[in-house]
Motif scaffolding. Structure first.
Motif, PDB file in Angstrom:
ATOM      1  N   PRO A 199      74.329  28.512  49.206  1.00 62.43           N
ATOM      2  CA  PRO A 199      73.080  29.157  49.650  1.00 62.43           C
ATOM      3  C   PRO A 199      71.843  28.676  48.900  1.00 62.43           C
ATOM      4  O   PRO A 199      70.780  28.492  49.503  1.00 62.43           O
ATOM      5  N   ALA A 200      71.982  28.447  47.597  1.00 62.04           N
ATOM      6  CA  ALA A 200      70.843  27.951  46.817  1.00 62.04           C
ATOM      7  C   ALA A 200      70.487  26.530  47.223  1.00 62.04           C
ATOM      8  O   ALA A 200      69.305  26.157  47.252  1.00 62.04           O
ATOM      9  N   LEU A 201      71.491  25.712  47.547  1.00 57.47           N
ATOM     10  CA  LEU A 201      71.240  24.343  47.979  1.00 57.47           C
ATOM     11  C   LEU A 201      70.502  24.323  49.322  1.00 57.47           C
ATOM     12  O   LEU A 201      69.564  23.555  49.518  1.00 57.47           O
ATOM     13  N   VAL A 202      70.956  25.163  50.235  1.00 56.03           N
ATOM     14  CA  VAL A 202      70.303  25.242  51.543  1.00 56.03           C
ATOM     15  C   VAL A 202      68.881  25.764  51.396  1.00 56.03           C
ATOM     16  O   VAL A 202      67.934  25.220  51.969  1.00 56.03           O
ATOM     17  N   GLU A 203      68.722  26.830  50.623  1.00 55.97           N
ATOM     18  CA  GLU A 203      67.394  27.410  50.388  1.00 55.97           C
ATOM     19  C   GLU A 203      66.439  26.391  49.789  1.00 55.97           C
ATOM     20  O   GLU A 203      65.244  26.364  50.118  1.00 55.97           O
ATOM     21  N   SER A 204      66.963  25.512  48.935  1.00 58.41           N
ATOM     22  CA  SER A 204      66.123  24.533  48.241  1.00 58.41           C
ATOM     23  C   SER A 204      65.991  23.230  49.015  1.00 58.41           C
ATOM     24  O   SER A 204      65.437  22.257  48.490  1.00 58.41           O
ATOM     25  N   ARG A 205      66.495  23.204  50.231  1.00 60.10           N
ATOM     26  CA  ARG A 205      66.373  22.053  51.127  1.00 60.10           C
ATOM     27  C   ARG A 205      66.983  20.800  50.516  1.00 60.10           C
ATOM     28  O   ARG A 205      66.404  19.698  50.579  1.00 60.10           O
ATOM     29  N   VAL A 206      68.151  20.939  49.945  1.00 57.81           N
ATOM     30  CA  VAL A 206      68.880  19.780  49.429  1.00 57.81           C
ATOM     31  C   VAL A 206      69.418  18.979  50.606  1.00 57.81           C
ATOM     32  O   VAL A 206      70.005  19.532  51.538  1.00 57.81           O
ATOM     33  N   ALA A 207      69.221  17.658  50.561  1.00 59.68           N
ATOM     34  CA  ALA A 207      69.549  16.809  51.705  1.00 59.68           C
ATOM     35  C   ALA A 207      70.963  16.242  51.658  1.00 59.68           C
ATOM     36  O   ALA A 207      71.561  15.976  52.701  1.00 59.68           O
ATOM     37  N   VAL A 208      71.509  16.021  50.446  1.00 63.80           N
ATOM     38  CA  VAL A 208      72.838  15.411  50.285  1.00 63.80           C
ATOM     39  C   VAL A 208      73.495  15.998  49.043  1.00 63.80           C
ATOM     40  O   VAL A 208      72.826  16.217  48.030  1.00 63.80           O
ATOM     41  N   VAL A 209      74.811  16.232  49.130  1.00 66.52           N
ATOM     42  CA  VAL A 209      75.612  16.608  47.960  1.00 66.52           C
ATOM     43  C   VAL A 209      76.596  15.474  47.710  1.00 66.52           C
ATOM     44  O   VAL A 209      77.416  15.143  48.571  1.00 66.52           O
TER      45      VAL A 209
ATOM     46  N   PRO B  86      75.072  17.257  54.355  1.00 62.66           N
ATOM     47  CA  PRO B  86      75.945  16.081  54.338  1.00 62.66           C
ATOM     48  C   PRO B  86      76.508  15.812  52.947  1.00 62.66           C
ATOM     49  O   PRO B  86      75.814  15.981  51.933  1.00 62.66           O
ATOM     50  N   LEU B  87      77.759  15.362  52.923  1.00 68.34           N
ATOM     51  CA  LEU B  87      78.445  15.060  51.670  1.00 68.34           C
ATOM     52  C   LEU B  87      78.579  13.545  51.512  1.00 68.34           C
ATOM     53  O   LEU B  87      78.786  12.817  52.481  1.00 68.34           O
ATOM     54  N   ALA B  88      78.477  13.095  50.259  1.00 66.89           N
ATOM     55  CA  ALA B  88      78.641  11.685  49.936  1.00 66.89           C
ATOM     56  C   ALA B  88      79.803  11.508  48.967  1.00 66.89           C
ATOM     57  O   ALA B  88      80.020  12.348  48.089  1.00 66.89           O
ATOM     58  N   ALA B  89      80.542  10.416  49.119  1.00 68.61           N
ATOM     59  CA  ALA B  89      81.635  10.091  48.209  1.00 68.61           C
ATOM     60  C   ALA B  89      81.192   8.996  47.261  1.00 68.61           C
ATOM     61  O   ALA B  89      80.639   7.975  47.685  1.00 68.61           O
ATOM     62  N   ASP B  90      81.435   9.194  45.977  1.00 70.23           N
ATOM     63  CA  ASP B  90      81.144   8.180  44.971  1.00 70.23           C
ATOM     64  C   ASP B  90      82.445   7.799  44.264  1.00 70.23           C
ATOM     65  O   ASP B  90      83.098   6.824  44.611  1.00 70.23           O
ATOM     66  N   GLU B  91      82.870   8.610  43.294  1.00 70.94           N
ATOM     67  CA  GLU B  91      84.071   8.278  42.546  1.00 70.94           C
ATOM     68  C   GLU B  91      85.317   8.180  43.428  1.00 70.94           C
ATOM     69  O   GLU B  91      86.281   7.498  43.065  1.00 70.94           O
ATOM     70  N   SER B  92      85.299   8.831  44.583  1.00 73.14           N
ATOM     71  CA  SER B  92      86.470   8.811  45.467  1.00 73.14           C
ATOM     72  C   SER B  92      86.638   7.503  46.233  1.00 73.14           C
ATOM     73  O   SER B  92      87.670   7.296  46.871  1.00 73.14           O
ATOM     74  N   VAL B  93      85.629   6.645  46.199  1.00 68.86           N
ATOM     75  CA  VAL B  93      85.754   5.367  46.899  1.00 68.86           C
ATOM     76  C   VAL B  93      85.351   4.239  45.957  1.00 68.86           C
ATOM     77  O   VAL B  93      84.213   4.164  45.515  1.00 68.86           O
ATOM     78  N   GLN B  94      86.330   3.399  45.622  1.00 70.98           N
ATOM     79  CA  GLN B  94      86.046   2.259  44.756  1.00 70.98           C
ATOM     80  C   GLN B  94      85.766   1.012  45.590  1.00 70.98           C
ATOM     81  O   GLN B  94      84.750   0.357  45.405  1.00 70.98           O
ATOM     82  N   ASP B  95      86.654   0.677  46.514  1.00 64.75           N
ATOM     83  CA  ASP B  95      86.396  -0.447  47.407  1.00 64.75           C
ATOM     84  C   ASP B  95      86.806  -0.066  48.823  1.00 64.75           C
ATOM     85  O   ASP B  95      87.100   1.106  49.102  1.00 64.75           O
ATOM     86  N   HIS B  96      86.843  -1.030  49.740  1.00 59.20           N
ATOM     87  CA  HIS B  96      87.037  -0.709  51.156  1.00 59.20           C
ATOM     88  C   HIS B  96      88.399  -0.089  51.450  1.00 59.20           C
ATOM     89  O   HIS B  96      88.569   0.585  52.455  1.00 59.20           O
ATOM     90  N   ARG B  97      89.359  -0.284  50.559  1.00 57.75           N
ATOM     91  CA  ARG B  97      90.700   0.276  50.799  1.00 57.75           C
ATOM     92  C   ARG B  97      90.719   1.797  50.703  1.00 57.75           C
ATOM     93  O   ARG B  97      91.655   2.437  51.200  1.00 57.75           O
ATOM     94  N   ASP B  98      89.698   2.393  50.094  1.00 61.13           N
ATOM     95  CA  ASP B  98      89.634   3.851  49.955  1.00 61.13           C
ATOM     96  C   ASP B  98      88.976   4.539  51.143  1.00 61.13           C
ATOM     97  O   ASP B  98      88.953   5.767  51.213  1.00 61.13           O
TER      98      ASP B  98
END
Length: 340
Positions: A197-207, A227-239
Motif C-alpha cells: 500500500p505504501a508503494l502504491v500510494e507513493s507511485r512507485v513504478a517498479v519493484v 511491475p516486478l523486475a528480476a536482478d539476482e534471479s537472472v544471471q544469463d539467458h539460461r535463467d
C-alpha cells in the motif's frame, strides 16, 4: 554480430581500487570502495580496455577473476574471439573484463565504434536512475533531494520495518520523480504485501528483486499492481525460462552475465519471451559504464550511476546532465586513439 578474432595480443591484467564518497548500504551489505579487475589487450599499437567488479554474492571477486584470466593468458594472447570466450569462461566478472577489452580493441583496430560493430543505432543520452542507499528515512530524503537534476530515482530498501517510511519520505522530498525500489532479495511475501500500500500510494513504478534467489515460486500469484523486475534471479539467458509469467522486467548486468556479447544475447532472448529490459551495474568507473551504455539503448529502464559514488573516475569519463548519462566514444568503445 561479428565475433572478430584478434591475434598477436599482449594482455595486462591488474586489480585497481577506488574509494567511495560515502558508505553504500543494501540488504546484507555495506560497500566503502570499488575493487575492479582491469584487462588491457594491446595489438598493433592499439589498446582495448575492460573493467569488471564481479558478483559479490557469488564470491566472484577481483582476486578470483584475476586467477581465471591469468589461467587463460596463452589462449587470449594467442588469439581468441568473443564467441570462443563464451565457452572458455563462465558468466561473471572475468569474462566481462576480457569481453569488454576485446570489443574495445576491435573498435580501434577496425576504426568503427562498438555500437556500430554491434549493429545498433548511434547512441543518445539515456535517462538513468540515481540511487539512494538504504539509510534512515530522513537521510534518504535528504540524499534524494540533493539529486537536483534527477528525473528517476532508485531506492535501496532492506529487511527491516522502516521501508514504508523510507519510500514516503523520498516521495515527499521528490514529488515529481519517477521512483523504483530495490529490495536486493530482502522481502518475504508477507513483508512485501504489508509494504505494497505504501508503494502504491507513493507511485512507485517498479519493484526490483523482492525475494531471495531460489524462492522464485513466491512470485506466483503475488498479483502485484506494480511491475516486478528480476536482478539476482537472472544471471544469463539460461535463467529466463523460470521467470516467464513471474516478472515483467529483466535487469541485465554485464558483470553477472559475463560481458557485452552475452548481454546482447540475453537482451534478444528476453525480448523474444516478452520481457522488458533494464540495464544495471555493480558499480565501477566509466570503463564499466561504457559497454553497459551500449546495452542501455535497448532498455526500458537504465541504472548506470556507478561513477557518481566514487571519489575519482577515468578521464575522459561519462557525463551526467539533466538526469541522463552520456558516454562519448572516447570514453570506451570508440575507434580513435591507442587506448588508455
Amino acid at each position: 554480430m561479428n565475433m572478430h578474432k584478434t591475434t598477436c595480443v599482449t594482455m595486462t591484467a591488474s586489480i585497481e581500487r577506488v574509494e567511495m564518497t560515502a558508505p553504500f548500504r543494501i540488504t546484507g551489505y555495506t560497500f566503502t570502495h570499488n575493487e575492479m579487475l582491469v584487462v588491457r589487450l594491446e595489438c598493433e599499437g592499439k589498446v582495448g580496455v575492460g573493467e569488471a567488479l564481479g558478483v559479490y554474492y557469488h564470491q566472484d571477486t577481483p582476486a578470483t577473476m584475476l586467477k581465471q584470466v591469468e589461467a587463460l593468458r596463452p589462449i587470449i594472447e594467442g588469439g581468441v574471439s568473443r564467441q570462443q570466450l563464451l565457452t572458455l569462461l563462465p558468466p561473471g566478472g572475468a569474462r566481462n573484463a576480457v569481453d569488454s577489452a576485446l570489443w574495445d580493441l576491435q573498435a580501434k583496430l577496425q576504426g568503427k565504434p562498438v555500437w556500430e560493430l554491434a549493429g545498433l543505432q548511434p547512441p543518445k543520452p539515456l535517462l538513468t536512475t540515481l540511487t539512494v542507499s538504504a539509510e534512515d528515512p530522513e537521510v534518504m530524503a535528504t540524499r534524494a533531494r540533493a539529486y537536483t537534476e534527477a528525473r528517476a530515482i532508485k531506492l535501496k530498501l532492506t529487511d527491516d520495518d522502516r521501508n514504508a517510511e523510507r519510500v514516503r519520505a523520498v516521495r515527499a522530498a521528490c514529488p515529481d520523480a519517477w521512483i523504483m525500489v530495490d529490495a536486493n532479495q530482502g522481502f518475504t511475501p508477507d513483508t512485501f504485501r504489508a509494504l505494497l500500500p505504501a508503494l502504491v500510494e507513493s507511485r512507485v513504478a517498479v519493484v526490483e528483486q523482492p525475494f531471495p534467489v531460489g524462492q522464485e515460486a513466491w512470485l506466483d500469484g503475488l498479483d502485484s499492481p506494480i511491475p516486478l523486475a528480476a536482478d539476482e534471479s537472472v544471471q544469463d539467458h539460461r535463467d529466463l525460462p523460470k521467470l516467464v509469467g513471474r516478472v515483467k522486467i529483466i535487469n541485465i548486468k554485464l558483470d553477472k552475465c559475463g560481458g557485452l556479447t552475452e548481454g546482447l544475447i540475453l537482451a534478444d532472448k528476453a525480448r523474444e519471451l516478452g520481457f522488458e529490459l533494464m540495464v544495471g551495474n555493480m558499480g565501477g568507473t566509466s570503463w564499466s559504464m561504457g559497454p553497459a551504455f551500449v546495452v542501455g539503448a535497448l532498455c526500458n529502464v537504465v541504472d548506470l550511476d556507478g561513477p557518481l559514488f566514487l571519489k575519482s573516475d577515468r578521464s575522459p569519463a561519462v557525463s551526467y546532465q539533466d538526469g541522463r548519462i552520456s558516454c562519448p566514444d572516447a570514453v570506451w568503445g570508440g575507434p580513435a586513439g591507442v587506448g588508455p
